[in-house]
Each structure stands twice: as C-alpha cells, then as structure tokens.
Design a protein around this motif. Sequence first.
Motif, mmCIF file in Angstrom:
data_model
loop_
_atom_site.group_PDB
_atom_site.id
_atom_site.type_symbol
_atom_site.label_atom_id
_atom_site.label_comp_id
_atom_site.label_asym_id
_atom_site.label_seq_id
_atom_site.Cartn_x
_atom_site.Cartn_y
_atom_site.Cartn_z
ATOM 1 N N GLU A 81 13.166 7.180 2.905
ATOM 2 C CA GLU A 81 13.964 6.655 4.012
ATOM 3 C C GLU A 81 13.120 5.618 4.752
ATOM 4 O O GLU A 81 11.953 5.875 5.085
ATOM 5 C CB GLU A 81 14.317 7.821 4.949
ATOM 6 N N LEU A 82 13.695 4.449 5.012
ATOM 7 C CA LEU A 82 12.964 3.354 5.646
ATOM 8 C C LEU A 82 13.471 3.176 7.073
ATOM 9 O O LEU A 82 14.591 2.729 7.295
ATOM 10 C CB LEU A 82 13.164 2.057 4.847
ATOM 11 N N ASP A 83 12.642 3.527 8.031
ATOM 12 C CA ASP A 83 13.064 3.552 9.431
ATOM 13 C C ASP A 83 12.254 2.552 10.236
ATOM 14 O O ASP A 83 11.050 2.710 10.418
ATOM 15 C CB ASP A 83 12.845 4.974 9.968
ATOM 16 N N LEU A 84 12.928 1.507 10.703
ATOM 17 C CA LEU A 84 12.265 0.491 11.512
ATOM 18 C C LEU A 84 12.234 0.959 12.962
ATOM 19 O O LEU A 84 13.276 1.150 13.575
ATOM 20 C CB LEU A 84 13.039 -0.823 11.415
ATOM 21 N N PHE A 129 9.943 -2.613 -0.682
ATOM 22 C CA PHE A 129 10.801 -1.723 0.109
ATOM 23 C C PHE A 129 11.968 -1.201 -0.727
ATOM 24 O O PHE A 129 12.324 -0.028 -0.657
ATOM 25 C CB PHE A 129 11.336 -2.444 1.356
ATOM 26 N N LYS A 130 12.560 -2.087 -1.523
ATOM 27 C CA LYS A 130 13.705 -1.657 -2.346
ATOM 28 C C LYS A 130 13.267 -0.616 -3.372
ATOM 29 O O LYS A 130 13.980 0.348 -3.646
ATOM 30 C CB LYS A 130 14.358 -2.867 -3.017
ATOM 31 N N ARG A 131 12.060 -0.802 -3.906
ATOM 32 C CA ARG A 131 11.527 0.163 -4.869
ATOM 33 C C ARG A 131 11.301 1.516 -4.177
ATOM 34 O O ARG A 131 11.606 2.573 -4.741
ATOM 35 C CB ARG A 131 10.226 -0.390 -5.459
ATOM 36 N N LEU A 132 10.781 1.480 -2.959
ATOM 37 C CA LEU A 132 10.574 2.734 -2.218
ATOM 38 C C LEU A 132 11.912 3.428 -1.967
ATOM 39 O O LEU A 132 12.015 4.649 -2.079
ATOM 40 C CB LEU A 132 9.860 2.450 -0.884
ATOM 41 N N ALA A 133 12.929 2.643 -1.654
ATOM 42 C CA ALA A 133 14.259 3.222 -1.428
ATOM 43 C C ALA A 133 14.758 3.898 -2.707
ATOM 44 O O ALA A 133 15.349 4.982 -2.664
ATOM 45 C CB ALA A 133 15.234 2.149 -0.961
ATOM 46 N N GLU A 134 14.492 3.262 -3.860
ATOM 47 C CA GLU A 134 14.881 3.874 -5.144
ATOM 48 C C GLU A 134 14.142 5.189 -5.367
ATOM 49 O O GLU A 134 14.633 6.076 -6.065
ATOM 50 C CB GLU A 134 14.546 2.925 -6.312
ATOM 51 N N LEU A 160 16.763 -1.504 5.208
ATOM 52 C CA LEU A 160 17.529 -2.160 4.138
ATOM 53 C C LEU A 160 18.719 -2.948 4.702
ATOM 54 O O LEU A 160 19.156 -3.926 4.125
ATOM 55 C CB LEU A 160 18.033 -1.126 3.123
ATOM 56 N N ASP A 161 19.210 -2.504 5.870
ATOM 57 C CA ASP A 161 20.345 -3.207 6.483
ATOM 58 C C ASP A 161 19.972 -4.593 6.984
ATOM 59 O O ASP A 161 20.834 -5.391 7.322
ATOM 60 C CB ASP A 161 20.889 -2.397 7.677
ATOM 61 N N LEU A 162 18.661 -4.847 7.091
ATOM 62 C CA LEU A 162 18.223 -6.102 7.713
ATOM 63 C C LEU A 162 17.892 -7.195 6.694
ATOM 64 O O LEU A 162 17.610 -8.322 7.070
ATOM 65 C CB LEU A 162 17.002 -5.844 8.593
ATOM 66 N N ASP A 181 0.834 -1.201 0.000
ATOM 67 C CA ASP A 181 0.000 0.000 0.000
ATOM 68 C C ASP A 181 0.874 1.258 0.000
ATOM 69 O O ASP A 181 0.551 2.249 -0.656
ATOM 70 C CB ASP A 181 -0.938 0.010 1.219
ATOM 71 N N ALA A 182 1.971 1.204 0.747
ATOM 72 C CA ALA A 182 2.889 2.355 0.774
ATOM 73 C C ALA A 182 3.396 2.649 -0.633
ATOM 74 O O ALA A 182 3.441 3.803 -1.075
ATOM 75 C CB ALA A 182 4.069 2.067 1.707
ATOM 76 N N LEU A 183 3.758 1.593 -1.348
ATOM 77 C CA LEU A 183 4.287 1.773 -2.701
ATOM 78 C C LEU A 183 3.206 2.296 -3.645
ATOM 79 O O LEU A 183 3.465 3.186 -4.468
ATOM 80 C CB LEU A 183 4.868 0.443 -3.212
ATOM 81 N N THR A 184 1.989 1.779 -3.516
ATOM 82 C CA THR A 184 0.861 2.270 -4.328
ATOM 83 C C THR A 184 0.679 3.771 -4.131
ATOM 84 O O THR A 184 0.518 4.529 -5.087
ATOM 85 C CB THR A 184 -0.439 1.535 -3.936
ATOM 86 N N LEU A 185 0.735 4.208 -2.876
ATOM 87 C CA LEU A 185 0.541 5.634 -2.582
ATOM 88 C C LEU A 185 1.698 6.460 -3.138
ATOM 89 O O LEU A 185 1.486 7.509 -3.755
ATOM 90 C CB LEU A 185 0.423 5.855 -1.070
ATOM 91 N N LYS A 186 2.921 5.993 -2.909
ATOM 92 C CA LYS A 186 4.094 6.743 -3.377
ATOM 93 C C LYS A 186 4.081 6.858 -4.900
ATOM 94 O O LYS A 186 4.288 7.942 -5.459
ATOM 95 C CB LYS A 186 5.371 6.042 -2.897
ATOM 96 N N GLU A 187 3.824 5.747 -5.568
ATOM 97 C CA GLU A 187 3.797 5.783 -7.045
ATOM 98 C C GLU A 187 2.591 6.573 -7.548
ATOM 99 O O GLU A 187 2.602 7.082 -8.660
ATOM 100 C CB GLU A 187 3.826 4.359 -7.609
#
Length: 159
Positions: free
Chosen positions: A141-144, A132-137, A156-158, A90-96
């Motif tokens: 910023e991906l913060d756990l 997640f990788k697409r969002l990073a592209e 991404l480090d995980l 859903d995050a990716l759908t919204l971002k795109e």
Amino acid sequence: MSGPNILSTRIDNRLVHGQVGVTWTNHLGANLVVVANDKVAEDEVQQSLMEMVLPDTVQARFFSLQKTIDVIHKASPRQKIFLVIKDVQDALTLKEGGVPFGYLNVGNMHYSEGKKQISSTVSVDENDIAAFKRLAELDVELDLRGVPSDRGQNLLDLF
C-alpha cells in the motif's frame, strides 16, 4: 514463525530528522528505528546526528540495504520497527530482497532535474513511477503522508 514486527516503512530523503524522528516514532510506538541506507551505514557523523533526534527510549540501527535484507528476519517480536529509507528504488530492493512490509509511507522525495512534482513534498521521474507500480504489484500500500495527522493519499492516484 512470524516475521519481524515492522510497524511502518517510510521514504524520506532526509531519513531521520527532527519531525520524523519524534512525530512518527511516537505515533507508531516504535522502539527501534532501522535506517536502511548504504551511505549512512558507513557514516558515523550522520548516524550520531540522527540518533540525537530520537527519544532515549528508541534505539537506532544503521544498515546497508543488503545487511537489512540479511538481518531483518532475526528481529525479536519485542522490537517494534520503524524502517526508514531514502528512495523508492531502495524500497523496491528491500521488498524484492524479502523484507516483509505491506505498507509504505511516502514522505519526502526532493525535486531534482527531470522529476515531476506530484505533491508539495514528492517529485518523481519515470524510474520512480515504475518502482512504485512494481511495489503496488507486490501488494504494498502506497500512502503519501508527511506527518501522521495528514490525510493519506494513495500515491498511484497522483501519477
């Protein structure tokens, strides 16, 4: 013209529940929580339960993903928005779809069959990792982080 004032975007498969409703909303100073979720947008019982958790000073809106994409740019700068979504797809759908967030707080993604646990609260499968990788592209910023006082980790480090 400046975009909507999105303070933070959070993935939590429980969406708005006690801890998040209060802790994150207060921490961010949000006055509007937008829950972007197709199912909840149609479910008034779920909506009332989520609204009960939030402080009176905070409004809530429950939009489908498409409606969020359609209306988020109409938000007033006075609306300090905490955007809550259920999963990374859903995050990716919204971002795109043009929802302008550059930070994603990854809170809870439950374990289910075929997923790999990467932290105490987050489990992912190949599709999740790809999203997640697409969002990073897309410069997100991906913060756990479960609660604001946790030390954040770059997701991404995980992987």
